[in-house]
Enzyme design. Structure first.
Site, PDB file in Angstrom:
ATOM      1  N   ASN A 106       2.641 136.461   6.455  1.00 54.21           N
ATOM      2  CA  ASN A 106       2.257 135.627   5.159  1.00 54.21           C
ATOM      3  C   ASN A 106       2.529 134.173   5.487  1.00 54.21           C
ATOM      4  O   ASN A 106       2.181 133.704   4.367  1.00 54.21           O
ATOM      5  CB  ASN A 106       3.101 136.282   3.910  1.00 54.21           C
ATOM      6  CG  ASN A 106       4.395 135.538   3.967  1.00 54.21           C
ATOM      7  OD1 ASN A 106       5.020 135.221   5.056  1.00 54.21           O
ATOM      8  ND2 ASN A 106       4.925 135.205   2.874  1.00 54.21           N
ATOM      9  N   GLY A 162      12.410 138.233  -9.019  1.00 55.23           N
ATOM     10  CA  GLY A 162      11.574 137.648  -7.807  1.00 55.23           C
ATOM     11  C   GLY A 162      11.344 136.337  -7.659  1.00 55.23           C
ATOM     12  O   GLY A 162      10.807 135.941  -6.678  1.00 55.23           O
ATOM     13  N   SER A 196       2.001 129.450  -6.827  1.00 54.33           N
ATOM     14  CA  SER A 196       2.273 128.646  -5.502  1.00 54.33           C
ATOM     15  C   SER A 196       2.212 127.264  -5.406  1.00 54.33           C
ATOM     16  O   SER A 196       2.780 126.513  -4.777  1.00 54.33           O
ATOM     17  CB  SER A 196       1.558 129.336  -4.447  1.00 54.33           C
ATOM     18  OG  SER A 196       1.859 130.831  -4.325  1.00 54.33           O
ATOM     19  N   LYS A 247      -2.533 140.528   4.973  1.00 55.79           N
ATOM     20  CA  LYS A 247      -1.396 140.126   5.623  1.00 55.79           C
ATOM     21  C   LYS A 247      -1.222 140.769   7.053  1.00 55.79           C
ATOM     22  O   LYS A 247      -0.591 140.388   7.825  1.00 55.79           O
ATOM     23  CB  LYS A 247      -0.012 140.623   4.905  1.00 55.79           C
ATOM     24  CG  LYS A 247      -0.022 139.675   3.566  1.00 55.79           C
ATOM     25  CD  LYS A 247       1.446 140.062   3.027  1.00 55.79           C
ATOM     26  CE  LYS A 247       1.634 139.118   1.659  1.00 55.79           C
ATOM     27  NZ  LYS A 247       2.887 139.431   1.055  1.00 55.79           N
ATOM     28  N   THR A 275      -2.169 136.170   1.450  1.00 53.04           N
ATOM     29  CA  THR A 275      -1.579 137.222   0.447  1.00 53.04           C
ATOM     30  C   THR A 275      -2.508 138.292   0.691  1.00 53.04           C
ATOM     31  O   THR A 275      -3.506 138.638   1.391  1.00 53.04           O
ATOM     32  CB  THR A 275      -1.329 136.580  -0.837  1.00 53.04           C
ATOM     33  OG1 THR A 275      -0.484 137.782  -1.677  1.00 53.04           O
ATOM     34  CG2 THR A 275      -2.601 136.202  -1.725  1.00 53.04           C
ATOM     35  N   GLY A 301       5.259 149.244   0.131  1.00 59.13           N
ATOM     36  CA  GLY A 301       3.950 148.583   0.505  1.00 59.13           C
ATOM     37  C   GLY A 301       4.395 147.389   1.589  1.00 59.13           C
ATOM     38  O   GLY A 301       5.363 147.562   2.308  1.00 59.13           O
ATOM     39  N   GLY A 302       3.782 146.359   1.486  1.00 59.79           N
ATOM     40  CA  GLY A 302       3.950 145.087   2.129  1.00 59.79           C
ATOM     41  C   GLY A 302       5.127 144.634   2.116  1.00 59.79           C
ATOM     42  O   GLY A 302       5.828 144.195   3.039  1.00 59.79           O
TER      43      GLY A 302
END
Ligand code: NAP
Length: 411
Positions: free
Chosen positions: A77, A216, A15, A56, A52, A118-119
């Site tokens: 997020n 991704g 990031s 969240k 993260t 999931g998220g």
């Protein structure tokens, strides 16, 4: 902290590099223990943060306003501090949406298999519902509207697109596959939301079966850009976003050189590493150091299968995205497993040299004369073609070859 990421635990993250590319300011990773979350959010001592796992949903009560898509998704997020008020967004949703648009993937009139619940699957579901996409969720834990894996395999082949929203196959467990893809011939597009490795095993199997793949990493960059846009109000062009995707992916990925013995992999690899200021690794040299003998002697004493086993072990050591230049032995392509490890986080270049320029050598157990070289070439050409991302000729000056490699890599 002005800009950064909060979560717990925070492992290695790409990031900072991605955000700094867009905002040109420091972006910090802040690991927050669960009991420190409320103080951090109440103090509001930041301009913009990303959130993260596992926070969240936990951040929601601290927000003054929530964007409508984020509200529908039920996960945040990205939080922007505007004059002391906290605004929550879901840029995973925005990043995924932008990635599909940029790659001209239209899911209308397709049947999508969403793996995981999931998220990030929540963001996928919101996008699918918004676009009236026909989708089915498979997950190991089921509840209403979610099927289990047994039911999935019993249903048979009926999907067009697969989206992996589980961490199965994520670094360092890159061998794992979330589904048995071979049972789904009709799937023509595989979107794996995992960013590391850049090319998951699922994507590699899909590619080998002629399916379209999308990883991704691009979504990671696009969701980061969407957050930066919210933080700073600065828009970037699509070209700038694509430059960021390419630049950071190329910096992270290893550059793997494959090709026939004496095609110049070591010489070109060394020069390329100097030019790009990267570490150079010659796999054959590393193996010789480990054996304490030459490869020829290793073949003679322990046999080719022992050598190949050690070569595979070494290939597995290069699953880390460290931006190395790696020169491989000519026979690396003989074992699919080797290439699966190497391709996970590398760009593979086939250094192709005209047959009449390849020479036999006493030190090379499988290519001692011209005839042996010709037969090896016929055996391996198809494999070099299959596993390479780019084919670059090495028939003239080394500078020309290096320039050609830099051109295909755009570095
Ligand atoms: P999450 O909320 O923890 O959800 C994980 C999902 O995967 C759950 O459905 C879980 O099933 C399933 N799962 C976990 N381990 C599994 C296993 N061994 N076998 C089968 N299913 C398994 O995680 P998330 O936030 O949704 O993230 C999922 C993946 O998406 C991660 O790899 C993450 O890195 C990636 N992601 C990528 C981006 C991007 O920008 N590219 C953004 C966000 C997330 P249960 O419900 O049964 O536990």
């Amino acid at each position: 902290m002005k800009y950064g990421l909060i979560g717990y635990p925070l492992g290695h993250s790409w990031s900072p590099e991605i955000h700094q590319y867009f905002i040109q300011e420091s972006y910090q990773l802040q690991e927050l223990q669960p009991d420190a979350l409320s103080t951090f959010l109440e103090q509001r001592n930041f301009d913009g943060i990303n959130v993260t796992i596992p926070y969240k949903q936990d951040v929601i009560p601290y927000l003054d306003e929530i964007d409508k898509d984020a509200k529908a998704i039920g996960a945040i997020n990205c939080i922007v501090n505007r004059q002391g008020k906290l605004y929550g967004y879901n840029t995973d949703y925005l990043g995924l949406k932008e990635m599909l648009v940029a790659n001209h993937i239209d899911l209308t009139n397709t049947k999508v298999l969403l793996v995981g619940n999931g998220g990030v699957a929540k963001a996928c579901k919101h996008l699918f519902e918004e676009g009236n996409v026909n989708y089915t969720i498979v997950n190991r834990t089921t509840n209403e509207g979610v099927i289990d894996y047994e039911t999935l395999y019993a249903q048979g082949d009926q999907y067009d697109v697969l989206v992996n929203a589980t961490p199965v196959g994520m670094y360092p467990n890159i061998d794992a596959m979330p589904v048995r893809l071979e049972e789904f011939q009709s799937i023509h597009t595989v979107i794996d939301l995992i960013a590391n490795p850049l090319r998951t095993r699922l994507m590699q199997v899909a590619e080998n079966n002629g399916k379209r793949t999308l990883g991704g990493f691009e979504m990671l960059v696009r969701q980061a850009y969407e957050a930066d846009r919210l933080f700073t109000n600065c828009e970037q062009s699509e070209t700038a976003i694509q430059d960021c995707i390419k630049t950071i992916r190329n910096q992270k990925a290893n550059i793997v050189l494959i090709g026939m013995p004496t095609s110049g992999k070591t010489t070109v690899g060394k020069a390329l590493a100097i030019q790009l200021k990267r570490e150079f690794v010659d796999m054959d040299q590393v193996l010789e150091e480990r054996f304490g003998t030459s490869i020829k002697e290793c073949f003679a004493k322990k046999g080719e299968s022992y050598f190949r086993m050690e070569e595979t072990k070494l290939a597995k050591e290069f699953i880390h995205p460290e931006g190395k230049v790696i020169s491989c032995g000519g026979g690396i392509v003989n074992k699919e497993e080797n290439m699966q490890f190497l391709r996970a986080n590398s760009i593979v270049i086939w250094l192709d040299r005209d047959l009449d320029k390849l020479f036999g050598s006493e030190d090379r157990p499988l290519s001692q004369d011209k005839e042996a070289i010709l037969s090896l070439y016929q055996e391996r050409k198809g494999l070099y073609e299959k596993y390479c991302d780019y084919r670059v000729e090495n028939n003239g000056m080394i500078e020309v070859t290096i320039e050609a490699i830099q051109k295909v890599l755009e570095v």
